[in-house]
Design an enzyme around this catalytic site. Structure first.
Site, mmCIF file in Angstrom:
data_model
loop_
_atom_site.group_PDB
_atom_site.id
_atom_site.type_symbol
_atom_site.label_atom_id
_atom_site.label_comp_id
_atom_site.label_asym_id
_atom_site.label_seq_id
_atom_site.Cartn_x
_atom_site.Cartn_y
_atom_site.Cartn_z
ATOM 1 N N LYS A 127 47.908 28.738 43.785
ATOM 2 C CA LYS A 127 47.854 29.259 42.422
ATOM 3 C C LYS A 127 49.078 28.843 41.606
ATOM 4 O O LYS A 127 50.218 29.075 42.008
ATOM 5 C CB LYS A 127 47.747 30.785 42.467
ATOM 6 C CG LYS A 127 47.766 31.456 41.096
ATOM 7 C CD LYS A 127 47.571 32.954 41.219
ATOM 8 C CE LYS A 127 47.840 33.676 39.913
ATOM 9 N NZ LYS A 127 47.635 35.130 40.006
ATOM 10 N N HIS A 129 49.119 29.160 37.562
ATOM 11 C CA HIS A 129 49.143 30.217 36.549
ATOM 12 C C HIS A 129 50.299 30.057 35.563
ATOM 13 O O HIS A 129 50.787 31.044 34.997
ATOM 14 C CB HIS A 129 49.189 31.594 37.219
ATOM 15 C CG HIS A 129 48.743 32.712 36.324
ATOM 16 N ND1 HIS A 129 48.968 34.042 36.611
ATOM 17 C CD2 HIS A 129 48.076 32.700 35.137
ATOM 18 C CE1 HIS A 129 48.478 34.801 35.660
ATOM 19 N NE2 HIS A 129 47.928 34.007 34.741
ATOM 20 N N HIS A 239 44.435 39.084 45.538
ATOM 21 C CA HIS A 239 44.009 39.492 44.201
ATOM 22 C C HIS A 239 42.490 39.706 44.180
ATOM 23 O O HIS A 239 41.745 38.992 44.837
ATOM 24 C CB HIS A 239 44.396 38.393 43.205
ATOM 25 C CG HIS A 239 44.332 38.790 41.763
ATOM 26 N ND1 HIS A 239 43.152 39.104 41.122
ATOM 27 C CD2 HIS A 239 45.302 38.895 40.830
ATOM 28 C CE1 HIS A 239 43.405 39.385 39.857
ATOM 29 N NE2 HIS A 239 44.706 39.276 39.658
#
Length: 615
Positions: A127, A129, A239
């Site tokens: 990830k 982001h 998540h």
């Protein structure tokens, strides 16, 4: 011949709670992380930001996220309903402001850029982001090889239901920026993920592939000519949506049938037994008025809730499995001993009760009922979509107060463990636990210190950049120094109109209603790590001193306060930006993946005065 420089492997979990892994008191099986802890050091007073992309910005740059461009999550700044379901604190004033660009800005140099320039191979799998477009991608910020998940979250299996356009169905507002598992590899968008895709397994496999290529490229080079590696493995798990391969979930069947309060009690006792919290610690009471207590739930509701927690445990279990795969590969290529490896979470456990959010009620819930199968036996699969809520989250953050998105200890205190290359960790610290204060901003200066590399500030590639605010851990790790930061260190936090400042053991916290009292509160974390006993009225001079430090923090970092009690920025925008007007790539729109350039736009940027002043 020059000494061989160390390799670096940074592992980051997404929304993992303080006590979710075994060596931090959890019942989830994490043998690979536990082994790292035995060979290294665990930190019980390590801090991140209260949310994910801000923490990732701090990790990548060694400075505060308001400076680096992630003053808030781009998703929360874009849609105020995600930031504050009460509707009191609009995030519109943040849109377009310096420090709130939603990607790593030009005021910082990244650890990947600096290490690449110093001769390191730079690798990322997981990830990102920190930007959605090619010019904001890991490739543009120093990673030579990268397989990057670009948005905040997505389906871990990349499942996307085919919407019934004839019925007028569309992606719910809450899901627009999490509906699609948007990835890029080396700056190029990935149009299709493998049919057997699961996020954690995919990221582990890709990093091993990159490491295998790195080893092949260096196999016949001399020690002087070979390149050490900087590898970054940031998972999207655990998540939400809570999904994992069933072989990982099944291991936890029935483990959580007594509910979150029972789990909280067991973990607290385990933390005491490990010496991670004092015996006389008063845990903060659970704050979860928006959801039912365990005893108020029907047997079916209890089963669904326990199964969601089983799915969460399976996700953490799968993270550890992939950590083990990567570690075994390092051992196979004889690089394990010379590699610094650390593991942490990006913030506290995710405790939002999204079912209570107006933006989720109605359209979002109808969408889940129509396109997902949330039957008990299907939970955890790609076509299920659940979260676990505030009670399970506070089982993981206890004894601390609250959870992700809050600047209380439950939102910002996270597990951190590290294993150093041979001879870099003082022998008596090996396998130990330390309560010295440290932050995610300390990672970059520590890596540069180990690599023998200077930070390039005040300029980098022809532009002005800021210094790092973090501090190297190495003097503490290598010597008998009692702490990483000075005795009277000062640290500030702000996310979503929630704020905090800490000086040594004293901390002030501002939490809006309904989770807080909407006034500054004062705590002594040495005697009250749970932030239970407010001393603001008893110690007014200490409160006053810390409020002055809050003003300094706002001025230094460029916070745009959302609550009046936190201050006011002097120059208001003439016209507030609308939602979606400032997003650089609206990738969720139909056709955006097939013709991405068509959906790029240069967002409006505020050109006026940017100085922040306290009321």
């Amino acid at each position: 011949m020059a000494a061989k420089r160390p390799n670096f492997l940074i592992i980051l979990a997404d929304d993992l709670g303080f006590s979710d892994i075994g060596c931090f008191g959890g019942e989830i099986q994490t043998p690979n992380l536990d082994k790292l802890a035995e060979q290294g050091l665990r930190f019980t007073d390590f801090h991140a930001a209260a949310a994910c992309s801000p923490s990732r910005a701090m990790l990548m740059t060694g400075t505060d996220h308001h400076i680096a461009g992630l003053g808030n999550l781009i998703e929360w700044t874009n849609i105020s309903g995600q930031n504050d379901p009460s509707g009191k604190m609009s995030t519109a004033p943040q849109r377009g402001m310096p420090g709130y660009e939603g990607y790593l800005n030009e005021r910082v140099a990244t650890v990947s850029e600096v290490l690449r320039d110093a001769g390191y191979a730079t690798l990322l799998s997981g990830k990102w982001h920190l930007g959605l477009t090619p010019e904001r991608s890991p490739k543009a910020r120093g990673f030579e090889k990268s397989f990057a998940h670009l948005p905040a979250c997505s389906n871990h299996y990349a499942y996307e239901p085919s919407l019934d356009k004839a019925a007028g169905d569309a992606i719910p507002d809450f899901m627009t920026m999490s509906f699609i598992a948007l990835h890029s590899e080396n700056g190029e968008y990935v149009r299709r993920l493998p049919s057997d895709w699961y996020s954690s397994n995919g990221y582990g496999t890709k990093l091993i592939e990159y490491l295998r290529e790195w080893k092949s490229e260096n196999e016949f080079l001399t020690a002087d000519d070979s390149k050490p590696f900087f590898a970054y493995l940031p998972f999207t798990a655990p998540h939400w949506p809570l999904q994992a391969p069933q072989e990982h979930i099944r291991k936890y069947r029935g483990v959580y049938d007594d509910g979150p309060d029972a789990l909280r009690s067991k973990r607290l006792q385990r933390l005491i037994d490990l010496g991670m919290i004092p015996q006389d610690t008063t845990p903060h009471p659970v704050v979860a008025d928006e959801v039912k207590s365990w005893n108020e739930m029907s047997p079916f509701e209890q089963s669904m809730s326990a199964r969601a927690m089983e799915c969460f445990a399976g996700m953490v279990d799968c993270i550890d499995y992939n950590v083990g795969r990567v570690i075994q590969h390092l051992k196979d290529i004889d690089e394990y001993e010379n590699t610094f490896i650390c593991f942490m979470s990006d913030n506290g456990a995710e405790g939002a009760a999204y079912e209570a959010y107006p933006i989720v009620q109605g359209q979002m819930m109808q969408h889940l009922q129509k396109y997902y199968d949330n039957n008990l036996d299907n939970l955890g699969n790609g076509n299920s979509f659940v979260w676990y809520g505030p009670r399970w989250a506070q089982a993981a953050t206890a004894p601390s107060r609250l959870f992700k998105a809050y600047t209380t200890e439950g939102g910002v205190r996270v597990p951190f463990l590290a294993k150093w290359p041979k001879d870099l960790l003082r022998e008596e610290r090996e396998g130990g636990i330390t309560d010295t204060f440290s932050t995610i901003m300390d990672i970059m200066p520590s890596l540069l210190d180990m690599a023998g590399v200077r930070h390039p500030a005040p300029t980098y590639q022809g532009r002005e950049i800021v210094e790092m605010r973090g501090k190297s851990m190495m003097p503490f790790v290598k010597s008998s120094a009692p702490r990483i930061h000075e005795q009277e260190f000062v640290q500030g936090w702000e996310t979503c109109g929630r704020a905090a400042v800490r000086k040594s053991d004293w901390k002030i916290v501002f939490i809006p209603k309904p989770k807080g009292i909407e006034k500054w509160q004062l705590y002594n974390l040495r005697s009250d790590p749970g932030e239970v006993f407010d001393l603001a009225e008893e110690k007014p001079e200490i409160l006053k001193d810390l409020l002055k430090l809050w003003e300094v923090y706002v001025l230094e970092t460029g916070v745009v306060p959302l609550a009046p009690e936190l201050g006011k920025w002097m120059q208001m925008c003439e016209e507030q930006m609308k939602e979606d007007d400032w997003i650089e790539y609206e990738y969720w729109k139909e056709g955006a993946r097939d013709d991405p350039e068509k959906y790029f736009k240069k967002p409006w940027r505020y050109q006026g005065q940017t100085t922040v002043r306290q009321i």
